[in-house]
Design a protein around this motif. Structure first.
Motif, short mmCIF file in Angstrom:
data_model
loop_
_atom_site.label_atom_id
_atom_site.label_comp_id
_atom_site.label_asym_id
_atom_site.label_seq_id
_atom_site.Cartn_x
_atom_site.Cartn_y
_atom_site.Cartn_z
N ASP A 665 21.19 48.29 56.93
CA ASP A 665 21.19 49.55 56.20
C ASP A 665 20.35 50.59 56.95
N GLU A 666 19.13 50.19 57.35
CA GLU A 666 18.26 51.10 58.09
C GLU A 666 18.84 51.44 59.46
N GLN A 667 19.43 50.43 60.12
CA GLN A 667 20.01 50.68 61.44
C GLN A 667 21.18 51.65 61.34
N ARG A 668 22.00 51.47 60.32
CA ARG A 668 23.15 52.36 60.13
C ARG A 668 22.69 53.78 59.85
N PHE A 669 21.68 53.92 58.99
CA PHE A 669 21.17 55.25 58.68
C PHE A 669 20.55 55.89 59.91
N SER A 670 19.84 55.09 60.72
CA SER A 670 19.25 55.61 61.95
C SER A 670 20.32 56.13 62.90
N ASN A 671 21.42 55.38 63.03
CA ASN A 671 22.52 55.82 63.90
C ASN A 671 23.15 57.11 63.39
N MET A 672 23.32 57.19 62.07
CA MET A 672 23.89 58.41 61.49
C MET A 672 22.97 59.60 61.70
N LEU A 673 21.67 59.36 61.50
CA LEU A 673 20.70 60.44 61.67
C LEU A 673 20.66 60.91 63.12
N LEU A 674 20.72 59.94 64.05
CA LEU A 674 20.72 60.30 65.47
C LEU A 674 21.97 61.11 65.82
N SER A 675 23.12 60.68 65.30
CA SER A 675 24.36 61.42 65.56
C SER A 675 24.29 62.81 64.96
N GLY A 676 23.74 62.89 63.72
CA GLY A 676 23.59 64.19 63.07
C GLY A 676 22.64 65.09 63.83
N ALA A 677 21.53 64.51 64.34
CA ALA A 677 20.58 65.30 65.12
C ALA A 677 21.20 65.81 66.41
N GLY A 678 21.97 64.93 67.06
CA GLY A 678 22.65 65.35 68.29
C GLY A 678 23.64 66.48 68.04
N LEU A 679 24.43 66.34 66.96
CA LEU A 679 25.39 67.39 66.62
C LEU A 679 24.67 68.68 66.26
N ALA A 680 23.56 68.55 65.52
CA ALA A 680 22.80 69.74 65.11
C ALA A 680 22.27 70.49 66.32
N ILE A 681 21.73 69.78 67.30
CA ILE A 681 21.15 70.45 68.46
C ILE A 681 22.24 71.07 69.33
N ILE A 682 23.41 70.42 69.39
CA ILE A 682 24.52 70.98 70.17
C ILE A 682 25.00 72.29 69.54
N ILE A 683 25.20 72.27 68.21
CA ILE A 683 25.64 73.48 67.52
C ILE A 683 24.58 74.57 67.64
N THR A 684 23.32 74.19 67.50
CA THR A 684 22.23 75.16 67.63
C THR A 684 22.22 75.78 69.02
N CYS A 685 22.38 74.97 70.06
CA CYS A 685 22.38 75.49 71.43
C CYS A 685 23.58 76.39 71.69
N MET A 686 24.73 76.02 71.12
CA MET A 686 25.90 76.89 71.27
C MET A 686 25.62 78.27 70.68
N GLY A 687 25.03 78.27 69.48
CA GLY A 687 24.70 79.54 68.84
C GLY A 687 23.63 80.29 69.60
N LEU A 688 22.62 79.57 70.10
CA LEU A 688 21.55 80.21 70.85
C LEU A 688 22.08 80.82 72.13
N PHE A 689 23.00 80.12 72.79
CA PHE A 689 23.60 80.65 74.01
C PHE A 689 24.38 81.93 73.71
N ALA A 690 25.18 81.90 72.65
CA ALA A 690 25.98 83.08 72.31
C ALA A 690 25.09 84.26 71.92
N VAL A 691 24.02 84.00 71.15
CA VAL A 691 23.10 85.06 70.77
C VAL A 691 22.40 85.62 72.00
N THR A 692 22.06 84.73 72.95
CA THR A 692 21.43 85.18 74.20
C THR A 692 22.37 86.09 74.98
N VAL A 693 23.65 85.73 75.00
CA VAL A 693 24.64 86.57 75.69
C VAL A 693 24.67 87.96 75.06
#
Length: 795
Positions: A665-693
């Motif tokens: 249960d903990e391992q599954r939640f950790s994997n989901m959280l890691l995937s969510g964190a990775g997706l969050a940082i990717i989306i954030t960087c995409m937005g940050l790049f566009a705002v920088t442009v």
């Protein structure tokens, strides 16, 4: 008019492909994650909702206050006579049924199958909504030798499934083949059912039932009750506890710790850890999925808002002209919201396509069973539509509202104060990085806890001991297996026990709880029965005394205790102490074992008493091996077990694999959280790049003048990067204490856990800064290297 708005919206999206693409991909990926995570949460909440009487069915448990009111234990088994007493003496009880499940061999002719068998009372099918396609719920279990099987089971056992009623089968119950007759065929069990079975038989047909019948001092099976409509859970519990003085007074007086009857609603069977049908999922897990979904979609919405606001700055003249020609604020709002709506619709289509392709991987990676058939539920479809419109209103409605309220003269001059001082943009960027840093920090701390669990010494061997579920094996089969194993050069020693360590290949785990009186104090302890040479085989350390041994003929009345139990006894010399355990007998302590973790690290080490088992009481064989090739040795043991016990269903496993399954249960939640964190940082960087442009484009004239006046490339990059890095630093300062608080709360679920290290926030913060610097620098360096003459000519 709407068609005109849609055409204009489509043209504007085509004109600004980069920003449309950033919004489309970011929002599409976020919607994909939201769909999968929301369906995961919905699946958990949907369990048992198909039962018509779900609001009136409860499981009885008892909560025992133990060892000086320092803690409580909850057990889900009760005494056999309680069902009759409840039905006879408590008004409003409509039906009762005991239930207990096993995987048992079922024989039809010469063919043997393993079926998940539930033993229950006759009322079972009157209580639960498991419709019978053949037979009648009132009559299907009328006789003790009748069984009900599912449609899938009928197809497996018989050539013509529809003719299964009346056919004979044999079930191996506690080592003996017993004849049964099929009394009915039930529809296949829904996926969202906590109660699962291939076959249901009468609990009275179990030979063990006659041994415990009428005994109030022996807890046997979970008891389920159905109350009449209008009878509340609280009133039933009150009347249930009123039975204690009549039926349990003697047991309490003789040493059983006092207890309180509680009930668990059928609606909570799946997520309540004290339920017999607990699915192993923390009750907060579905809410965590919803929160993670909200965080991911909020980041995508922030991108959408920032980019929409930034893009509108270049359209001030267009908006001013429209308003000067008579456009109302509502019409301007509708136009800009229509652009956002169109983009969101495209993102929803993209997200749905991604979800379809990702779903098989998602199910495998996170041990889920999500199916698209869930979308046939009207509630799910309505929820998706409502959430989608809320997203479009949040992501597109806010910028559209801000734009439509601008003064016409301000816009005709090419100026807009929609984002004066960039406060809105900066605040939203901070929120994005706060979410991303929290997710990464929490993932890192969860990973540390899981690593701590994997490496913490448990007080016994886990890498060299194989656990074999005995699968209804007879004592003769067990003795034969021990003898054959003793001839293996890789086998060091063999023992057995009533309970497993962790969760084995049969998926079972558990402990026996008993109470007793000792020198005037009421004590509660976990109780296990084991075979000879148990501590030695398991690699446990003896603090005092000895292990069980065949050299001592009196060990049938001997017990071992752990250090915690020895402290509870409060005697100077535990060895030789006599403890009266009631039905278990008056037993003598012959050894004290150093405390070991016989349960999850979520729990503290409870008092433990270990007695010598009869052959029929043993559930698992433990084999201590010494080998350079553990996999090959385990395969040899598995082949031998299948040879000795052809009816065996479950294979041997090493204890380290059992322990890993305990924390899935903990391992599954950790994997989901890691995937969510990775997706969050990717989306954030995409937005940050566009705002920088966009920010760089707005400052082209300033950059060009600085370069003409001699500014270096590094100084311009620093100028463009500095403001955004300040926002990231602010986000880290906000996110660190929040992450610490959340993880402290989560770690409280573990009695043994790591402390939250301060340096983890520095590492995560450094990673966030590095990612932000790389993202911003991609555009900043390009702007710093551009030709200032061209920019000034255009200006």
């Amino acid at each position: 008019m709407l068609i005109s708005y849609l055409k204009i919206a489509w043209r504007n999206l085509l004109k600004q492909k980069v920003f449309a693409l950033v919004n489309l991909v970011g929002m599409g990926a976020a919607l994909c994650a939201v769909m999968l995570l929301s369906l995961t949460a919905y699946k958990e909440w949907s369990f048992d909702r198909f039962h018509e009487k779900r609001n009136h069915i409860y499981q009885i448990v008892n909560e025992k206050v133990q060892n000086g009111n320092t803690s409580t234990m909850v057990t889900n088994s009760v005494a056999e006579p309680l069902a009759a007493a409840v039905k006879a003496e408590i008004p409003g009880v409509k039906h009762t049924s005991y239930i207990t499940g096993f995987n048992l061999p079922v024989r039809v002719g010469a063919n043997v199958y393993y079926l998940h068998t539930q033993f229950a009372n006759r009322d079972f099918f009157n209580m639960f909504s498991f419709p019978l396609v053949k037979g009648n719920g009132d009559e299907a279990l009328r006789e003790l030798n009748q069984v009900v099987i599912t449609e899938a089971t009928a197809a497996k056992l018989f050539s013509k499934a529809t003719d299964a009623v009346g056919k004979s089968i044999e079930i191996n119950v506690r080592g003996q083949w017993q004849p049964y007759i099929v009394g009915g065929i039930a529809e296949n069990i829904p996926q969202n059912s906590s109660i699962r079975f291939d076959l249901v038989a009468r609990v009275e047909s179990d030979p063990y039932y006659n041994e415990v019948k009428g005994k109030w001092d022996v807890s046997t099976n979970p008891l389920l009750v159905e109350l009449e409509p209008g009878v509340s859970q609280a009133s039933f519990e009150k009347q249930l506890n009123a039975l204690k003085p009549r039926y349990y007074a003697k047991a309490i007086q003789e040493g059983m710790t006092d207890f309180t009857f509680k009930t668990i609603s059928l609606n909570d069977f799946r997520l309540d850890e004290h339920s017999y049908f607990f699915g192993g999922v923390n009750k907060y897990y579905p809410w965590l999925m919803v929160i993670l979904s909200a965080l991911i979609i909020s980041i995508a919405c922030i991108n959408f808002i920032n980019l929409s606001v930034a893009r509108s700055l270049g359209r001030s003249a267009e908006i001013g002209l429209r308003k000067s020609l008579g456009a109302f604020n509502g019409q301007v709002f509708l136009q800009f919201w229509m652009e956002s709506f169109l983009l969101c619709v495209l993102a929803l289509v993209l997200g749905s396509i991604l979800a379809v392709f990702i779903l098989p991987f998602y199910n495998r990676q996170f041990s889920q069973h999500i199916q698209w058939e869930m979308l046939q539920d009207v509630k799910v479809i309505a929820g998706i539509i409502i959430i989608f419109f809320l997203i479009t209103l949040l992501a597109g409605g806010f910028p559209a509202w801000k734009i439509s309220r601008q003064h016409i003269l301000t816009m005709l001059k090419g100026k807009m104060n929609i984002n004066k001082g960039n406060y809105v943009r900066n605040s939203l960027i901070v929120v994005q990085f706060v979410v991303a840093v929290i997710l990464f920090s929490c993932t890192a701390i969860i990973w540390q806890q899981l690593n701590y669990i994997r490496n913490k010494p448990l007080g016994y061997e886990v890498n060299t001991i194989a656990s074999i579920p005995l699968d209804n094996a007879t004592p003769a089969v067990l003795d034969n297996m021990k003898q054959r194993l003793s001839q293996f050069p890789d086998v060091k020693s063999v023992s057995a026990g009533m309970n497993n360590f962790g969760i084995g290949s049969d998926g079972n785990s558990g402990n026996w709880i008993i109470g007793f009186s000792f020198h005037g104090q009421m004590l509660t302890t976990k109780f296990q029965r084991v075979d000879y040479n148990y501590a030695g085989t398991m690699g446990m350390q003896m603090v005092e005394g000895r292990d069980f041994s065949k050299e001592f003929g009196t060990d049938s009345s001997a017990i071992l205790i752990n250090e915690t139990m020895a402290k509870q006894l409060r005697v100077k010399e535990p060895l030789g102490t006599m403890i009266d355990l009631g039905p278990q007998g008056n037993l003598k302590v012959v050894g004290v074992i150093r405390d070991y973790h016989f349960e999850s690290l979520r729990r503290k080490i409870d008092p433990l008493i270990i007695g010598l088992a009869k052959p029929n009481d043993l559930g698992y064989l433990f084999v201590n091996v010494r080998t350079s090739n553990p996999t090959a040795t385990l395969d040899k043991i598995a082949r031998l077990w299948k040879e000795v016990n052809p009816l065996a269903e479950n294979s041997p496993t090493y204890l380290n694999d059992n322990m890993r399954r305990m924390y899935e249960d903990e391992q599954r939640f950790s994997n989901m959280l890691l995937s969510g964190a990775g997706l969050a940082i990717i989306i954030t960087c995409m937005g940050l790049f566009a705002v920088t442009v966009l920010a760089t484009a707005q400052r082209k004239k300033e950059i060009s003048i600085r370069k003409v006046l001699g500014a270096s490339v590094s100084s311009i990059v620093t100028l463009l990067t500095r403001d955004f890095l300040v926002l990231v630093l602010i986000a880290i300062v906000i996110a660190a204490p929040l992450s610490w608080y959340f993880m402290q709360k989560w770690l409280q679920h573990f009695e043994f856990h790591v402390s939250v290290p301060w340096w983890i926030f520095i590492v995560v913060g450094a990673i966030a800064i590095l990612i932000a610097v790389v993202t911003i620098s991609l555009q900043s360096i390009k702007a710093a290297l551009s030709n200032p003459v061209k920019s000034l000519n255009r200006e």
